[in-house]
Design an enzyme around this catalytic site. Sequence first.
Site, PDB file in Angstrom:
ATOM      1  N   HIS A 207       0.964  -1.204  -0.186  1.00  0.00           N
ATOM      2  CA  HIS A 207      -0.032   0.068  -0.016  1.00  0.00           C
ATOM      3  C   HIS A 207       0.916   1.377   0.125  1.00  0.00           C
ATOM      4  CE1 HIS A 207      -3.087  -2.959   0.886  1.00  0.00           C
ATOM      5  NE2 HIS A 207      -2.382  -3.236   1.696  1.00  0.00           N
ATOM      6  N   LYS A 658       0.495  14.225   7.956  1.00  0.00           N
ATOM      7  CA  LYS A 658      -1.157  14.715   7.859  1.00  0.00           C
ATOM      8  C   LYS A 658      -1.710  15.086   9.205  1.00  0.00           C
ATOM      9  CE  LYS A 658      -5.614  11.907   7.663  1.00  0.00           C
ATOM     10  NZ  LYS A 658      -5.768  11.572   8.688  1.00  0.00           N
TER      11      LYS A 658
END
Length: 1011
Positions: A207, A658
Amino acid sequence: MTSVLDVTNRDRLIESESLAARTLQERLRLVEEVLVDVLAAESGQELVDLLRRLGALSSPEGHVLHAPEGELLKVIESLELNEAIRAARAFNLYFQIINIVEQHYEQQYNRERAAQEGLRRRSVMSEPISGVSGEGFPLPHTAANATDVRSGPSERLEHSLYEAIPATQQYGSFAWLFPRLQMLNVPPRHIQKLLDQLDIKLVFTAHPTEIVRQTIRDKQRRVARLLEQLDVLEGASPHLTDWNAQTLRAQLMEEIRLWWRTDELHQFKPEVLDEVEYTLHYFKEVIFAVIPKLYRRLEQSLHETFPALQPPRHRFCRFGSWVGGDRDGNPYVKPEVTWQTACYQRNLVLEEYIKSVERLINLLSLSLHWCDVLPDLLDSLEQDQRQLPSIYEQYAVRYRQEPYRLKLAYVLKRLQNTRDRNRALQTYCIRRNEAEELNNGQFYRHGEEFLAELLLIQRNLKETGLACRELDDLICQVEVFGFNLAALDIRQESTCHAEALNEITAYLGILPCPYTELSEAERTRWLLSELSTRRPLIPGELPFSDRTNEIIETFRMVRQLQQEFGTDLCNTYIISMSHEVSDLLEVLLFAKEAGLFDPATGASTLQAIPLFETVEDLKHAPAVLTQLFSLPFCRSYLGSNSTPFLQEVMLGYSDSNKDSGFLSSNWEIYKAQQQLQKIAESFGFQLRIFHGRGGSVGRGGGPAYAAILAQPAQTIKGRIKITEQGEVLASKYSLPELALFNLETVATAVIQASLLRSSIDEIEPWHEIMEELATRSRQCYRHLIYEQPEFIEFFNEVTPIQEISQLQISSRPTRRGGKKTLESLRAIPWVFSWTQTRFLLPAWYGVGTALKEFLEEKPAEHLSLLRYFYYKWPFFRMVISKVEMTLAKVDLEIARYYVQELSQPQNREAFCRLYDQIAQEYRLTTELVLTITGHERLLDGDPALQRSVQLRNRTIVPLGFLQVSLLKRLRQHNSQTTSGAILRSRYGRGELLRGALLTINGIAAGMRNTG
């Protein structure tokens, strides 16, 4: 089409007249011409004309030429869906072909560079910019205190360093490194000590999964092979070249026509084992064969400069994998999946060994008539005869005078038996004692037994004055890959263990309150008490929920893996979202219950690895490590590792970015490394930092060489572990030369960063300045992302996040726990969405404000200081360079179009204000980055990259407008369906979604990353 691709503009990527540059230009021209012919033949000249018209939306620099109004936008809005889909497919195909050509060029360039290293060695800098770690020659600086720091350096020094540093970053090869170490008078004993402990581990993840289908990847490889054949033809006789070139061009056109008729989108969501097979492809096709070349290149380069030094062991570069072991947020990674993954890996490596031994049987035809053998080889043949009599009966006569062939026939049979036994174990329900057992000596229990037989053959050859490179390569491969290919890491989120213990303790009734309600101190005391007793906590039969049972069964499966495959296969358990020391102790308690942790001695065959991801957790990491090292059993626990007294700590780039923005995230990770290293040294332990870097800049991605050199001094020490994300595997490991270059670059950087350092790492006042910048950047970033109530709605409406979640490219959900909040959204789709809209916000937002506020205090002095940082401090230079590269890919005009067209009418005014805020920060950041670097335009310091970005940007522009148009149609369709209104569209939702997803694929190919 040619106006979009501009095939006549031959200086767009590189100005060099090298063979590689000429090859690039010729290949670009060829594939563009072929693509135009294919599109015209398959879809008509109308499609080619449409693409040319769409190309007029972008300038030669790769940005929107003018405000997207007027006739061209009307063309896009008026396109039939089938026309829009064909245009999106054409751009997508173009980008993927260009990616192949660029990789081909990079491979060609690397070959040229390797051939010219002798000349390049004389081009190293005459003035060192760094010194021997701990021993000598750090780069002198003029600042001794905070006052001196803020006074700034001279312009002369700035200029000299500006000229010097790019030269150092141009190189990343062993042939450049070792002469440089000699020039800097690095003591050979220091080099030897480092080589002896060199330990590089690259961990492949699934991923973000590669967005391109495996079927398309196969076609890309065939196109790449055709380009390789064209290279070979260019070196052939002229009278042969024309005819063969025409044949290859026809094959290329045929391949691209087949590609055009193939569906680009995944037809189903991949299962975990699909991702395993995708990842294993790179080992089988490229990496397995490249590893011996890497070792040989290091050995040769070392001995040319330091003939008395010994190269590192073959295992200095190893591999790991999360594919099939990473459970964090992926409910489909079950214990049986991890078991099957281990079997898949072993089967692949055994098949490769079988092929190699078969080649050796053909090669080593030495006869007793013409050579001697040592007694130990003859003794082993007698033992082989007793253990495998069928092979003796089959080959004794044929090979009676060829002892090496006879020996290898026995080796081959044992490998085949081992492979067959492994296949029988592939079904998880079949345990080792239930599988067909063979007698000892008829198969290999582990790779060391196979290696011992190869070393016996090698020793016999050497004693008789012979050598065999193919045998040497096989030995190297066995030492690196063993029988397991790559180590499997297990990863799970910390709350899963706490919730499981909550259920277990409630069922047993042994705590006065729920486990999750205990304080950290109470949890730690209870966990330590349980770890010290042999009494089992968990019953053999599991009466708990499926989630809790799966946690328990995972640890039991790890025990079985270690029994069958050895502890080297699976000995690390990574705890994502680690907050406290109890997160580690919970894992050790489950390990104890599975027989992996010995309560009497504290020894463990499974190490708990904390993964610190948020900024707050990074700040708290030193306290957690201090508590761990202070535990009474810690010395026994760490002493039982494969590398004694070594603790691994993983640092996450994605969630910290983030959480707090690019600058703050990078600085907190930098500080955490320094602090954790000091703590480990104070307790007498070793530390290995595991860098959880993504593919994109917003998740820690970027050039590995610069990133490794930018780490704090004394934190690498020849030892590093780095993730290689699924989306970057193709760009790094699809071709042998690219893979070799990538591995050599990483190894060179690790050696260089361990032996050489910049003294700037030790200047505390400079850290204070970075702390100021990081704090200001974080405040600016969080004000936009977390303190604007309409921002989450802005993100959901103006980016394709809703549609990205419907791409069938990953077995893992896009959110943790399925909650639709910003906090639950994974960093990968977060970055992916901003990349699609050309904001690329996570990789730069907040940097401009931080620099501006700092410069406003003392403009001249602080500007001089920031330039000094940029020229002298690898960390700061890396940060600014990544920001500069990202800014060059941003396009605010196309981003504004997303905001205007995709916002709901009631939100448009508020969203436009947010856009203006982002645009203002972009302009500010760009201005200050150019001021610090001294560039007139972004990426002026790297013309080749600048041209490559411009080329890609130009074609992404029309694709972005197509995406907005298709997203708008799709969402209007969804809205009408939800409201029960009469549908005005002639197309169904599936067709509209397909069109939108095709544009997502195309932009991802153009930007060369997903998340």
